[in-house]
Write an enzyme that holds these catalytic residues in place. Structure first.
Site, mmCIF file in Angstrom:
data_model
loop_
_atom_site.group_PDB
_atom_site.id
_atom_site.type_symbol
_atom_site.label_atom_id
_atom_site.label_comp_id
_atom_site.label_asym_id
_atom_site.label_seq_id
_atom_site.Cartn_x
_atom_site.Cartn_y
_atom_site.Cartn_z
ATOM 1 N N LYS A 128 -6.369 -0.939 -2.609
ATOM 2 C CA LYS A 128 -7.419 -0.545 -1.671
ATOM 3 C C LYS A 128 -8.314 -1.737 -1.340
ATOM 4 O O LYS A 128 -8.716 -1.935 -0.180
ATOM 5 C CB LYS A 128 -8.240 0.596 -2.268
ATOM 6 N N ASP A 154 -8.991 7.992 -5.638
ATOM 7 C CA ASP A 154 -7.998 8.754 -6.397
ATOM 8 C C ASP A 154 -8.587 9.545 -7.559
ATOM 9 O O ASP A 154 -7.964 9.695 -8.617
ATOM 10 C CB ASP A 154 -6.893 7.825 -6.918
ATOM 11 N N ALA A 195 -8.097 16.249 0.475
ATOM 12 C CA ALA A 195 -7.883 15.819 1.855
ATOM 13 C C ALA A 195 -8.245 16.922 2.838
ATOM 14 O O ALA A 195 -8.979 16.700 3.815
ATOM 15 C CB ALA A 195 -6.437 15.377 2.052
ATOM 16 N N GLY A 246 -6.991 21.006 -0.730
ATOM 17 C CA GLY A 246 -7.363 20.032 -1.749
ATOM 18 C C GLY A 246 -8.389 19.055 -1.210
ATOM 19 O O GLY A 246 -9.088 19.343 -0.228
ATOM 20 N N TYR A 253 0.880 -1.179 0.000
ATOM 21 C CA TYR A 253 0.000 0.000 0.000
ATOM 22 C C TYR A 253 0.910 1.219 0.000
ATOM 23 O O TYR A 253 2.038 1.168 -0.482
ATOM 24 C CB TYR A 253 -0.915 -0.099 1.233
#
Length: 616
Positions: free
Chosen positions: A179, A251, A321, A319, A110
């Site tokens: 994921k 994403d 996040a 952004g 990951y």
């Protein structure tokens, strides 16, 4: 509580499986292959005698061998490649190996190593995995979709358009399988019931467009109505064929991520880890920090600030996040504290690379709907230029109690910024500081610096793993355990909870319950509850604000139960609306149901049945 207990369910509790495969077909099935772990009876029944060496190994012995082979790889990307090959051969062995070395190997399969693997996907390509839906072939989308899903019971669909992969940006045809792996490894979800989907709409990455080995559609990214139509066509297929599944968006670019989440929020159970997962784990960490701060001895003389709405937030990074964190905290504030949306928004100061988001200082035409909500008023006197209001100036004016970084601006939380924050706090209050940018080299500050600059007063969590910090505080030796604010501590549980309850949507209150449950498992909170003095205060000794990542499977199980119970109680679940008066009964029933549904990497006994299971 044995938080990781569900990974080690005894083999005797795993029932027999009827299998329709034999010989080479069985050995070639990653889902059903046991390799040298097939028993003598199974080898005879399934025509495997002579196809395997004599010795029968236990799963433990296979893990020991595989780990030794893995350690011979001299780089993380080679280890990633080895593990990918192992997954292609034997699912149970792959997941069992990862489970035994969770903290060590998750960074290999990951973040951060998977980013390198994805960036080299076209050059490392060996075997196709998942479903690829490409823009010029959209006329046969349903045919391609059904070819891979017909006859399967799909609970989880992870889809990506690969525009904004952490740290590497636009990767065109990058995959979303990592994921899905985390959902199974940490969330306990059956990997045979998940599907990874790449929506290939082109790429604006010139390196890929000019790479003769690039395996994706070599065109510029599709935008606008054509893009929306393509994505919607896919979402409607999911709704038509798997109406009770969880659809995980992964994403997507900043301009599409929030928009798509809002578009489908009320029509299907959709989730975006970049927005909601990041927000939820940060919210949980914040709740734990507030719990520690208000009951710490440093706060005896300070006004109590027990609620989310008592805090002031400066967030560096606007952004996906950063906005996800702001929205998650804001919504929790509204639900938990009863404050209005406008009043909650006014407790946030969002700062991007150019400075504060405020009227007259930014071009609002290119901003998302979420960003627009947090733009500060021109009446506050911020001047006319955004760059005049950098992080330091904003901290001086806003006097935040919480400072969060998700900007990838390494070192942005300078000593001057932290000292300015300290000077704006009530006497004895603890600053809550979270440099969350990944990887560690991009963190806004190092924990050791934050603790030294605040004489051990700061409550710190980071987005990447850092070691403990040892220092003297008021003449005493202390060791501070730095919590890793890792999405994987919560998003697999959020997803499993939504699937468990068959919820029609992933509501804000479900996310809030998940965050509350994670916060309640904080080592620091546990110490607060067990070591109070006669006045109800305790001395904070540096315990972590979140559980250690080694405990992630058990933590996510607890999160899943809370999320599913909340879905039933509030009536979003297909299994029927609940009643708050019977919450305890619902919680108990959901927990038992969750135990039955958890998938574990253990070999069951096989019996042959021509009508049994086979690879789809």
């Amino acid at each position: 509580m044995a938080l990781n207990a569900h990974i080690h369910i005894p083999a005797k509790l795993v029932g027999t499986l009827p299998i329709a495969l034999r010989g080479h077909g069985l050995l070639s099935s990653a889902r059903f292959n046991k390799g040298t772990a097939f028993s003598a009876q199974e080898r005879k029944t399934f025509g495997l005698e002579g196809r395997l060496p004599y010795k029968t190994n236990s799963l433990h012995e296979q893990c020991e061998r595989a780990y030794g082979q893995l350690m011979q790889r001299d780089s993380d990307i080679r280890k990633n490649s080895f593990l990918q090959s192992l997954k292609d051969q034997n699912w149970v062995l792959y997941y069992a190996l990862l489970a035994r070395h969770l903290k060590e190997l998750v960074p290999i399969i990951y973040t951060p190593t998977e980013a390198e693997a994805i960036s080299n996907y076209s050059h490392l390509f060996r075997r196709s995995e998942g479903l690829f839906l490409t823009f010029p072939d959209q006329d046969r989308m349903e045919e391609d979709f059904l070819e891979q899903t017909r006859g399967r019971d799909i609970d989880l669909i992870v889809c990506t358009d690969s525009e904004a992969i952490l740290g590497i940006g636009d990767q065109g045809v990058g995959i979303s399988t990592a994921k899905s792996v985390i959902y199974s490894l940490i969330g306990g979800m059956d990997p045979s019931k998940s599907l990874s989907v790449t929506l290939d709409v082109g790429t604006n990455n010139e390196d890929l467009l000019n790479d003769p080995l690039y395996v994706g559609w070599r065109e510029k990214r599709v935008r606008g109505e054509a893009y929306d139509h393509f994505v919607d066509k896919f979402v409607q297929l999911v709704r038509k064929h798997f109406p009770r599944s969880l659809l995980h968006f992964e994403d997507f670019g900043v301009k599409n991520a929030s928009r798509l989440l809002q578009k489908y929020h009320d029509t299907h159970a959709v989730f975006n880890d970049d927005i909601q997962g990041t927000g939820a784990v940060t919210l949980a960490c914040l709740m734990a920090a507030i719990g520690v701060s208000r009951r710490s001895r440093l706060n005896v003389s300070s006004p109590e600030k027990n609620r989310l709405s008592d805090q002031r937030f400066v967030i560096l990074g606007a952004g996906s996040a950063g906005m996800g964190i702001a929205v998650q905290i804001r919504d929790a504030m509204m639900a938990a504290d009863g404050v209005s949306r406008d009043d909650a928004n006014r407790l946030f100061w969002m700062v991007d690379r150019n400075g504060l988001l405020f009227e007259k200082g930014v071009d609002t035409q290119d901003m998302t709907e979420s960003q627009l909500e947090f733009v500060r008023s021109a009446d506050e006197g911020w001047g006319s230029k955004q760059e005049q209001n950098g992080l330091l100036q904003v901290v001086k004016e806003a006097k935040p109690t919480v400072l969060i970084g998700c900007s990838t601006a390494s070192g942005a939380f300078t000593k001057e910024v932290v000292e300015a924050m300290m000077s704006g706090l009530d006497e004895g209050a603890r600053p809550i500081i979270m440099p969350l940018s990944n990887p560690s080299r991009l963190a806004e500050a190092k924990p050791v610096d934050l603790l030294q600059w605040t004489n051990g007063r700061a409550l710190v969590a980071t987005g990447s793993p850092f070691g403990t910090v040892q220092m003297k505080v008021d003449g005493k030796d202390k060791e501070f355990v730095i919590a890793e604010c890792n999405n994987a501590l919560i998003y697999p549980g959020l997803g499993f909870g939504a699937i468990l309850s068959q919820s029609r949507c992933v509501s804000d209150t479900m996310l809030l319950e998940g965050a509350k449950r994670l916060a309640s498992l904080s080592p620091a909170i546990s110490n607060v509850n067990s070591s109070k003095d006669s006045e109800g205060y305790y001395e904070y000794n540096g315990e972590a604000l979140l559980p250690d990542f080694d405990l992630a499977p058990g933590v996510n199980f607890e999160v899943a139960v809370s999320v599913a119970a909340q879905a039933i109680i509030e009536g979003t679940a297909n299994s029927g609306a609940g009643n708050k008066d019977v919450r305890e009964r619902i919680f108990t029933e959901v927990k038992e149901r969750a135990k039955e549904r958890v998938w574990v990497p253990i070999y069951p006994e096989y019996v042959y049945d021509e009508n049994g299971l086979a690879d789809q």
